[in-house]
Design an enzyme around this catalytic site. Structure first.
Site, PDB file in Angstrom:
ATOM      1  N   ARG A  10       1.716   4.956  -2.978  1.00 39.67           N
ATOM      2  CA  ARG A  10       1.671   4.910  -1.521  1.00 39.67           C
ATOM      3  C   ARG A  10       0.500   4.069  -1.037  1.00 39.67           C
ATOM      4  NH1 ARG A  10      -1.857   5.755   2.567  1.00 39.67           N
ATOM      5  NH2 ARG A  10      -2.656   7.616   1.506  1.00 39.67           N
ATOM      6  N   ASP A  11      -0.703   4.526  -1.271  1.00 37.49           N
ATOM      7  CA  ASP A  11      -1.884   3.839  -0.771  1.00 37.49           C
ATOM      8  C   ASP A  11      -2.066   2.489  -1.448  1.00 37.49           C
ATOM      9  OD1 ASP A  11      -4.063   3.576   0.870  1.00 37.49           O
ATOM     10  OD2 ASP A  11      -5.415   4.731  -0.384  1.00 37.49           O
ATOM     11  N   HIS A 202     -11.778  10.697  -1.761  1.00 34.58           N
ATOM     12  CA  HIS A 202     -10.892   9.521  -1.795  1.00 34.58           C
ATOM     13  C   HIS A 202     -11.781   8.294  -1.623  1.00 34.58           C
ATOM     14  CE1 HIS A 202      -6.882   7.566  -0.877  1.00 34.58           C
ATOM     15  NE2 HIS A 202      -7.743   6.634  -0.470  1.00 34.58           N
ATOM     16  N   HIS A 204     -12.915   4.286  -2.250  1.00 33.82           N
ATOM     17  CA  HIS A 204     -12.516   2.908  -2.536  1.00 33.82           C
ATOM     18  C   HIS A 204     -13.683   2.194  -3.214  1.00 33.82           C
ATOM     19  CE1 HIS A 204      -8.678   2.327  -0.009  1.00 33.82           C
ATOM     20  NE2 HIS A 204      -8.889   3.627  -0.168  1.00 33.82           N
ATOM     21  N   CYS A 235      -8.412  -3.154   0.776  1.00 28.88           N
ATOM     22  CA  CYS A 235      -8.922  -2.760   2.084  1.00 28.88           C
ATOM     23  C   CYS A 235      -8.705  -3.902   3.068  1.00 28.88           C
ATOM     24  CB  CYS A 235     -10.414  -2.434   2.000  1.00 28.88           C
ATOM     25  SG  CYS A 235     -11.114  -2.060   3.615  1.00 28.88           S
ATOM     26  N   ASN A 244      -8.704   0.745  -4.001  1.00 25.07           N
ATOM     27  CA  ASN A 244      -8.744   2.109  -4.516  1.00 25.07           C
ATOM     28  C   ASN A 244      -9.399   2.222  -5.889  1.00 25.07           C
ATOM     29  OD1 ASN A 244      -6.251   1.870  -2.664  1.00 25.07           O
ATOM     30  ND2 ASN A 244      -6.564   4.065  -2.830  1.00 25.07           N
TER      31      ASN A 244
END
Length: 297
Positions: A10-11, A202, A204, A235, A244
């Protein structure tokens, strides 16, 4: 044991211009499960025009293999997204907003107050449908528009989400600016008001601090971390950023420090290698690079 939430599908994929066919996504999911990952965020039920790479959300979720102890999660932006997720019978849903007003308006086109109202409705409907709800709070450690984000703002948002029935809140370092000291300070502030068991990290890796931040988060009592296989993702506010935190790198660090993850690193790398071939580009995971180089010797 540390719980790892795999968010690459997803991300990670939402930042890719190449559309990965549903069948390949399912193969990746099967591989991730075989490697030992049990918590998978697989898609987002947003309108396809906003994230074309996830336009197959309905088809993907209905195609997922049902495996004991494996939980599938999808992001839902609003009531309509929730209705689609429920129709596809997703295991869990995730709701999201930003901790900074400007980022929230640019990302969701709503004020934080309006987002919270919407999230309260969506969360209540999901819980009534017997679905667990996870919350995401972005820009916790820094906003590309406002800079520093106050601890009080983050605390108030987290308290509201928990009062709605969200079982876990993922704290996002959305643009990858956090440092270990910042993470420690934020978690200690939050810990005075919010149970640490309800929080996840979470991070990055824009500035190469994701692993260090994760380690500090564990020291402060966090037991759930989000990551992306191969380091998929990016990003939009930091062109060229690594994005990520790579699941392979996280597994290597944790296991090397005697922290059990239940994940087979070689099997995980094999999944990322296959996806690299589809994307026709190398993924940023450092451990994956080593695995590929060793396989060529």
């Amino acid at each position: 044991m540390v719980k790892i939430v795999e968010v690459g599908l997803r991300d990670g994929l939402q930042n890719e211009s190449t559309f990965i066919p549903t069948e390949i996504k399912v193969e990746c999911i099967q591989g991730l499960i075989a490697a030992g990952l049990k918590h998978l965020e697989v898609t987002s039920f947003v309108h396809p025009k906003w994230i074309p790479s996830l336009r197959d959300a309905d088809k993907l979720v209905t195609s997922l293999p049902r495996v004991h102890e494996v939980s599938y999660r999808a992001l839902v932006p609003n009531r309509r997204g929730l209705e689609r997720a429920l129709a596809a019978d997703i295991d869990e849903v995730a709701v999201f907003l930003s901790a900074s007003e400007t980022h929230n308006k640019k990302n969701i086109n709503q004020s934080i107050a309006d987002s919270l109202t919407s999230m309260q409705e969506v969360t209540a409907l999901a819980i009534s449908a017997k679905k667990k709800v996870r919350g995401y709070v972005s820009t916790v450690f820094g906003c590309p528009y406002e800079g520093k984000v106050s601890h009080r703002q983050v605390i108030e948002i987290c308290e509201r989400l928990l009062s709605y029935g969200v079982y876990e809140i993922s704290l996002g370092d959305t643009i990858g600016v956090a440092t270990p000291k910042q993470v420690k300070q934020m978690l200690r502030s939050l810990g005075e008001y919010v149970p640490m068991r309800t929080l996840a990290g979470h991070f990055h890796d824009t500035h190469g601090t994701a692993l260090a931040n994760s380690y500090v988060a564990l020291e402060e009592g966090i037991s759930t971390l989000d990551s992306s296989f191969g380091g998929l993702g990016g990003c939009p506010y930091a062109p060229g950023a690594a994005g990520n935190m790579a699941t392979e790198d996280l597994i290597y660090m944790l296991e090397g420090n005697g922290v059990s993850t239940g994940v087979n690193l070689s099997n995980l790398c094999a999944v990322s290698v296959k996806l690299q071939e589809w994307l026709q580009k190398p993924l940023p995971s450092r451990v994956l690079h080593h695995y590929v180089a060793a396989a060529k010797r």
